[in-house]
Motif scaffolding. Structure first.
Motif, short mmCIF file in Angstrom:
data_model
loop_
_atom_site.label_atom_id
_atom_site.label_comp_id
_atom_site.label_asym_id
_atom_site.label_seq_id
_atom_site.Cartn_x
_atom_site.Cartn_y
_atom_site.Cartn_z
N ASP A 17 61.14 7.28 15.02
CA ASP A 17 62.55 6.97 14.65
C ASP A 17 63.50 7.88 14.22
OD1 ASP A 17 61.35 4.36 15.00
OD2 ASP A 17 60.53 3.94 13.00
N HIS A 18 63.08 8.74 13.67
CA HIS A 18 64.07 10.06 13.25
C HIS A 18 63.38 11.38 13.54
CE1 HIS A 18 66.46 7.00 11.06
NE2 HIS A 18 65.35 6.41 10.82
N ARG A 19 62.38 11.32 14.19
CA ARG A 19 61.54 12.73 14.73
C ARG A 19 61.01 13.28 13.28
NH1 ARG A 19 60.22 12.75 19.83
NH2 ARG A 19 60.18 15.14 19.80
N LYS A 20 60.63 12.44 12.63
CA LYS A 20 59.72 13.15 11.25
C LYS A 20 58.41 12.44 11.28
CE LYS A 20 63.61 13.76 8.25
NZ LYS A 20 64.24 13.37 6.86
N SER A 21 57.57 13.42 10.86
CA SER A 21 56.21 12.85 10.65
C SER A 21 56.19 11.96 9.49
CB SER A 21 55.23 14.19 10.62
OG SER A 21 55.22 14.79 9.44
N HIS A 22 55.01 11.44 9.34
CA HIS A 22 54.61 10.55 8.11
C HIS A 22 53.30 10.66 7.68
CE1 HIS A 22 53.99 8.03 11.54
NE2 HIS A 22 53.04 7.43 11.03
N HIS A 23 52.94 12.06 7.29
CA HIS A 23 51.45 12.32 6.86
C HIS A 23 51.39 11.88 5.37
CE1 HIS A 23 50.81 14.62 10.52
NE2 HIS A 23 52.05 15.22 10.39
N SER A 24 50.31 11.64 5.09
CA SER A 24 49.91 11.09 3.69
C SER A 24 49.90 12.36 2.59
CB SER A 24 48.48 10.47 3.45
OG SER A 24 47.55 11.61 3.87
N GLU A 25 50.14 12.28 1.48
CA GLU A 25 50.05 13.52 0.61
C GLU A 25 48.98 14.29 0.88
OE1 GLU A 25 52.81 14.92 -0.80
OE2 GLU A 25 53.95 13.32 0.21
N LYS A 26 48.01 13.54 0.93
CA LYS A 26 46.61 14.20 0.90
C LYS A 26 46.36 14.94 2.29
CE LYS A 26 41.53 13.18 1.26
NZ LYS A 26 40.46 12.24 1.17
N LEU A 86 50.65 6.42 19.16
CA LEU A 86 49.99 5.16 19.28
C LEU A 86 51.19 4.03 18.99
CD1 LEU A 86 47.73 3.18 19.63
CD2 LEU A 86 47.19 3.50 17.19
N GLU A 87 52.08 4.29 18.18
CA GLU A 87 53.22 3.27 17.66
C GLU A 87 54.21 3.17 18.93
OE1 GLU A 87 54.26 4.06 13.76
OE2 GLU A 87 52.40 4.34 12.84
N ARG A 88 54.33 4.40 19.38
CA ARG A 88 55.25 4.61 20.47
C ARG A 88 55.04 3.70 21.58
NH1 ARG A 88 57.61 10.41 21.09
NH2 ARG A 88 58.84 9.39 22.90
N VAL A 89 53.68 3.88 22.10
CA VAL A 89 53.16 3.15 23.04
C VAL A 89 53.01 1.62 22.90
CG1 VAL A 89 51.15 2.85 24.44
CG2 VAL A 89 51.85 5.23 24.09
N GLN A 90 52.78 1.25 21.93
CA GLN A 90 52.49 -0.12 21.30
C GLN A 90 54.20 -0.87 21.46
OE1 GLN A 90 50.65 0.22 17.63
NE2 GLN A 90 48.46 -0.08 18.40
N ASP A 91 55.02 0.12 21.26
CA ASP A 91 56.49 -0.25 21.15
C ASP A 91 56.92 -0.38 22.61
OD1 ASP A 91 56.51 -0.47 18.63
OD2 ASP A 91 57.83 1.08 17.94
N GLY A 92 56.18 -0.08 23.46
CA GLY A 92 56.57 -0.05 25.07
C GLY A 92 57.16 1.24 25.45
N ASP A 93 57.04 2.29 24.50
CA ASP A 93 57.68 3.58 24.95
C ASP A 93 56.68 4.53 25.55
OD1 ASP A 93 58.97 6.26 24.91
OD2 ASP A 93 59.17 6.31 23.10
N HIS A 94 56.43 4.43 26.81
CA HIS A 94 55.58 5.26 27.58
C HIS A 94 55.88 6.48 27.89
CE1 HIS A 94 53.00 1.62 28.12
NE2 HIS A 94 54.05 0.99 28.42
N GLU A 95 57.09 6.81 27.52
CA GLU A 95 57.42 8.26 27.77
C GLU A 95 56.70 9.24 26.49
OE1 GLU A 95 61.77 8.80 27.58
OE2 GLU A 95 61.95 7.57 29.32
N ALA A 96 56.21 8.59 25.60
CA ALA A 96 55.37 9.27 24.47
C ALA A 96 53.93 9.98 25.16
CB ALA A 96 55.05 8.39 23.46
#
Length: 110
Positions: A17-26, A86-96
């Motif tokens: 969405d904003h080209r940022k990761s979303h890793h947990s703090e751990k 995984l999320e991008r493919v599920q959203d139909g973005d096969h360029e991922a």
């Protein structure tokens, strides 16, 4: 080793969405700890060279540092595949998938 199947924090968005990761703090803490260790290894290698340490010993330390850095890359790749891709493919973005293949090719050039 840190598991990457942890629940994602609700206030964070997928990396595409904003080209940022979303890793947990751990996960971030695990990666940062590994990188701090690698940074120390690099300083140690520099010290070995400054002390005229036998080349084979320096090369052995370089190999260990390279392996540690590859470990960080593998963790990031795993997280990327299990979340962002995984999320991008599920959203139909096969360029991922093309992006993922390019990333894997970059890792394998070594």
């Amino acid at each position: 080793m840190d598991t990457l199947n942890e629940p994602q924090e609700k206030d964070q968005e997928c990396c595409h969405d904003h080209r940022k990761s979303h890793h947990s703090e751990k996960t971030k803490k695990n990666l940062t700890t590994r990188l701090n260790r690698i940074e120390g290894q690099i300083r140690g290698i520099k010290g070995l060279i400054e002390k005229d340490t036998y080349c084979d010993d320096v090369i052995t330390q370089i190999a260990a540092t390279t392996a540690a850095l590859n470990g960080v890359a593998k963790l990031l790749l795993e997280a990327h595949m299990k979340s962002c891709i995984l999320e991008r493919v599920q959203d139909g973005d096969h360029e991922a998938l093309d992006e993922l293949l390019i990333t894997i090719q970059k890792l394998m050039k070594k």
